[in-house]
Write a protein that holds these residues in place. Sequence first.
Motif, PDB file in Angstrom:
ATOM      1  N   THR A 128      31.735 -44.308  17.799  1.00 15.65           N
ATOM      2  CA  THR A 128      31.560 -44.851  16.448  1.00 15.65           C
ATOM      3  C   THR A 128      30.224 -45.545  16.287  1.00 15.65           C
ATOM      4  O   THR A 128      29.742 -45.730  15.164  1.00 15.65           O
ATOM      5  N   ARG A 129      29.634 -45.961  17.405  1.00 16.81           N
ATOM      6  CA  ARG A 129      28.359 -46.670  17.421  1.00 16.81           C
ATOM      7  C   ARG A 129      27.814 -46.639  18.839  1.00 16.81           C
ATOM      8  O   ARG A 129      28.435 -46.035  19.716  1.00 16.81           O
ATOM      9  N   ASN A 130      26.678 -47.259  19.078  1.00 17.51           N
ATOM     10  CA  ASN A 130      26.102 -47.282  20.415  1.00 17.51           C
ATOM     11  C   ASN A 130      27.168 -47.690  21.433  1.00 17.51           C
ATOM     12  O   ASN A 130      27.716 -48.783  21.342  1.00 17.51           O
ATOM     13  N   PRO A 131      27.469 -46.826  22.419  1.00 12.29           N
ATOM     14  CA  PRO A 131      28.561 -47.137  23.357  1.00 12.29           C
ATOM     15  C   PRO A 131      28.301 -48.359  24.227  1.00 12.29           C
ATOM     16  O   PRO A 131      29.246 -48.964  24.734  1.00 12.29           O
ATOM     17  N   ARG A 132      27.055 -48.740  24.398  1.00 16.00           N
ATOM     18  CA  ARG A 132      26.715 -49.907  25.219  1.00 16.00           C
ATOM     19  C   ARG A 132      26.246 -51.083  24.363  1.00 16.00           C
ATOM     20  O   ARG A 132      25.758 -52.076  24.881  1.00 16.00           O
ATOM     21  N   GLY A 133      26.384 -50.952  23.058  1.00 13.99           N
ATOM     22  CA  GLY A 133      25.935 -52.016  22.162  1.00 13.99           C
ATOM     23  C   GLY A 133      26.922 -52.238  21.046  1.00 13.99           C
ATOM     24  O   GLY A 133      28.115 -52.039  21.219  1.00 13.99           O
ATOM     25  N   GLY A 134      26.435 -52.647  19.896  1.00 12.39           N
ATOM     26  CA  GLY A 134      27.351 -52.912  18.801  1.00 12.39           C
ATOM     27  C   GLY A 134      26.870 -52.410  17.464  1.00 12.39           C
ATOM     28  O   GLY A 134      27.576 -52.509  16.467  1.00 12.39           O
ATOM     29  N   LYS A 135      25.656 -51.861  17.426  1.00 17.25           N
ATOM     30  CA  LYS A 135      25.066 -51.459  16.152  1.00 17.25           C
ATOM     31  C   LYS A 135      25.578 -50.089  15.731  1.00 17.25           C
ATOM     32  O   LYS A 135      25.652 -49.161  16.534  1.00 17.25           O
ATOM     33  N   ALA A 136      25.920 -49.962  14.459  1.00 13.63           N
ATOM     34  CA  ALA A 136      26.384 -48.686  13.911  1.00 13.63           C
ATOM     35  C   ALA A 136      25.390 -48.168  12.878  1.00 13.63           C
ATOM     36  O   ALA A 136      24.811 -48.949  12.115  1.00 13.63           O
ATOM     37  N   LYS A 137      25.188 -46.852  12.876  1.00  7.97           N
ATOM     38  CA  LYS A 137      24.301 -46.251  11.887  1.00  7.97           C
ATOM     39  C   LYS A 137      24.941 -46.330  10.497  1.00  7.97           C
ATOM     40  O   LYS A 137      26.161 -46.287  10.359  1.00  7.97           O
ATOM     41  N   ALA A 138      24.100 -46.418   9.490  1.00  2.98           N
ATOM     42  CA  ALA A 138      24.592 -46.435   8.116  1.00  2.98           C
ATOM     43  C   ALA A 138      25.291 -45.113   7.808  1.00  2.98           C
ATOM     44  O   ALA A 138      24.889 -44.048   8.277  1.00  2.98           O
ATOM     45  N   ILE A 139      26.353 -45.179   7.038  1.00  7.78           N
ATOM     46  CA  ILE A 139      27.086 -43.981   6.635  1.00  7.78           C
ATOM     47  C   ILE A 139      26.309 -43.231   5.561  1.00  7.78           C
ATOM     48  O   ILE A 139      25.884 -43.809   4.562  1.00  7.78           O
ATOM     49  N   GLU A 140      26.101 -41.942   5.785  1.00  7.02           N
ATOM     50  CA  GLU A 140      25.485 -41.079   4.775  1.00  7.02           C
ATOM     51  C   GLU A 140      26.568 -40.137   4.259  1.00  7.02           C
ATOM     52  O   GLU A 140      27.013 -39.240   4.977  1.00  7.02           O
ATOM     53  N   GLU A 141      26.997 -40.362   3.037  1.00 10.01           N
ATOM     54  CA  GLU A 141      28.145 -39.618   2.510  1.00 10.01           C
ATOM     55  C   GLU A 141      27.901 -38.111   2.487  1.00 10.01           C
ATOM     56  O   GLU A 141      28.819 -37.333   2.735  1.00 10.01           O
ATOM     57  N   LYS A 142      26.673 -37.682   2.224  1.00  9.72           N
ATOM     58  CA  LYS A 142      26.375 -36.245   2.210  1.00  9.72           C
ATOM     59  C   LYS A 142      26.597 -35.641   3.593  1.00  9.72           C
ATOM     60  O   LYS A 142      27.126 -34.532   3.732  1.00  9.72           O
ATOM     61  N   ASP A 143      26.196 -36.383   4.615  1.00 11.00           N
ATOM     62  CA  ASP A 143      26.380 -35.941   5.999  1.00 11.00           C
ATOM     63  C   ASP A 143      27.865 -35.842   6.342  1.00 11.00           C
ATOM     64  O   ASP A 143      28.319 -34.868   6.953  1.00 11.00           O
ATOM     65  N   ILE A 144      28.631 -36.837   5.935  1.00  7.73           N
ATOM     66  CA  ILE A 144      30.076 -36.828   6.162  1.00  7.73           C
ATOM     67  C   ILE A 144      30.734 -35.659   5.442  1.00  7.73           C
ATOM     68  O   ILE A 144      31.595 -34.961   5.996  1.00  7.73           O
ATOM     69  N   GLN A 145      30.337 -35.428   4.204  1.00 12.94           N
ATOM     70  CA  GLN A 145      30.925 -34.331   3.430  1.00 12.94           C
ATOM     71  C   GLN A 145      30.614 -32.977   4.059  1.00 12.94           C
ATOM     72  O   GLN A 145      31.426 -32.050   4.005  1.00 12.94           O
ATOM     73  N   GLY A 146      29.432 -32.863   4.679  1.00 14.91           N
ATOM     74  CA  GLY A 146      29.088 -31.624   5.377  1.00 14.91           C
ATOM     75  C   GLY A 146      30.031 -31.364   6.542  1.00 14.91           C
ATOM     76  O   GLY A 146      30.459 -30.222   6.771  1.00 14.91           O
ATOM     77  N   LEU A 147      30.383 -32.422   7.269  1.00 15.01           N
ATOM     78  CA  LEU A 147      31.339 -32.276   8.369  1.00 15.01           C
ATOM     79  C   LEU A 147      32.731 -31.930   7.843  1.00 15.01           C
ATOM     80  O   LEU A 147      33.396 -31.042   8.396  1.00 15.01           O
ATOM     81  N   ILE A 148      33.162 -32.613   6.802  1.00 16.07           N
ATOM     82  CA  ILE A 148      34.494 -32.347   6.238  1.00 16.07           C
ATOM     83  C   ILE A 148      34.604 -30.890   5.809  1.00 16.07           C
ATOM     84  O   ILE A 148      35.644 -30.243   5.998  1.00 16.07           O
ATOM     85  N   LYS A 149      33.530 -30.334   5.250  1.00 17.42           N
ATOM     86  CA  LYS A 149      33.511 -28.920   4.840  1.00 17.42           C
ATOM     87  C   LYS A 149      33.707 -28.009   6.055  1.00 17.42           C
ATOM     88  O   LYS A 149      34.498 -27.053   6.020  1.00 17.42           O
ATOM     89  N   ILE A 150      32.998 -28.312   7.143  1.00 21.61           N
ATOM     90  CA  ILE A 150      33.136 -27.517   8.366  1.00 21.61           C
ATOM     91  C   ILE A 150      34.558 -27.620   8.915  1.00 21.61           C
ATOM     92  O   ILE A 150      35.163 -26.615   9.328  1.00 21.61           O
ATOM     93  N   ILE A 151      35.103 -28.843   8.931  1.00 22.24           N
ATOM     94  CA  ILE A 151      36.462 -29.063   9.427  1.00 22.24           C
ATOM     95  C   ILE A 151      37.474 -28.239   8.638  1.00 22.24           C
ATOM     96  O   ILE A 151      38.338 -27.559   9.211  1.00 22.24           O
ATOM     97  N   ASN A 152      37.365 -28.284   7.325  1.00 21.80           N
ATOM     98  CA  ASN A 152      38.322 -27.577   6.464  1.00 21.80           C
ATOM     99  C   ASN A 152      38.174 -26.060   6.557  1.00 21.80           C
ATOM    100  O   ASN A 152      39.175 -25.331   6.574  1.00 21.80           O
ATOM    101  N   GLU A 153      36.947 -25.578   6.620  1.00 18.85           N
ATOM    102  CA  GLU A 153      36.707 -24.129   6.635  1.00 18.85           C
ATOM    103  C   GLU A 153      37.038 -23.491   7.983  1.00 18.85           C
ATOM    104  O   GLU A 153      37.260 -22.282   8.065  1.00 18.85           O
ATOM    105  N   ASN A 154      37.063 -24.293   9.042  1.00 13.95           N
ATOM    106  CA  ASN A 154      37.270 -23.735  10.380  1.00 13.95           C
ATOM    107  C   ASN A 154      38.553 -24.224  11.043  1.00 13.95           C
ATOM    108  O   ASN A 154      38.730 -24.052  12.252  1.00 13.95           O
TER     109      ASN A 154
END
Length: 277
Positions: free
Chosen positions: A33-59
């Motif tokens: 979910t974030r750096n495994p040896r730290g605590g910082k998380a990248k900002a959520i990019e909704e377009k990027d997430i939606q691209g993954l959801i499309k792949i998940i649903n189609e495959n």
Amino acid sequence: MLKIGCHLSTTKGFTNMGKEALEIGANTFQFFTRNPRGGKAKAIEEKDIQGLIKIINENNFAKILAHAPYTLNGCSADENTRRFAIEMMADDLKRMEYLPNNLYNFHPGSHVKQGVDVGISYIVDMLNEVLMPNQTTKVLLETMAGKGTEVGRNFEEIAEIINRVELKNHMGVCLDTCHIYDAGYDIVNDLDKVLEEFDKIIGLDRLYAIHLNDSKNPFKSHKDRHEKIGAGFIGIDAVKNIINHPKLKHLPFFLETPNELDGYAKEIDLLKSIYEE
């Protein structure tokens, strides 16, 4: 159909993780979910997430598994570390709602010589604070190998945590094959007995995912060192029994073996070849 994936890096984004999974023949994957040896998380990019959801649903992907960072220790002896764990998990669970109805896995933590009872109480307190009634994410406790002062070294400790969580309908378990073998559960010679014990103590209805790893160390070593499939003390025959067991074969399997992408692709091909439809 075998539900199989591996651990992928979030460096290139969620959509690219979905593409990488397809390239290596996977139909699910795990990510930090974030750096495994730290605590910082990248900002959520909704377009990027939606691209993954499309792949998940189609495959027709199985549920994907998010893994909390190793720095999350909700039962630490240090109050600031415990507070950090609570804040991190709470943030992770809010972020997981961008990928609804998936899985979130974490190591119960180390009680650091406070005693397992104190450790379990702290973990329960954390979960009771962060779990949300309307969340769609299932939170999984990972079975551990029992090195040092780890909590979760046996099924009884995992069950004790779940039983004391208020919103236990949001709780489940991720079984790690290397960890439980190293902890003293003989999945090589008596898998049925181990599953019967799991069902009696925790309940197989609580089992949502499996980390599929061989072990560099012998039975009951409490070492937790993962090995490539078939190259360790668990062995390919036992792995074949695990992925084809009628009480397990419907679950998603996640490889955490010491591999790069090409190595994971070969392991996925191997596992598909010994999976019985």
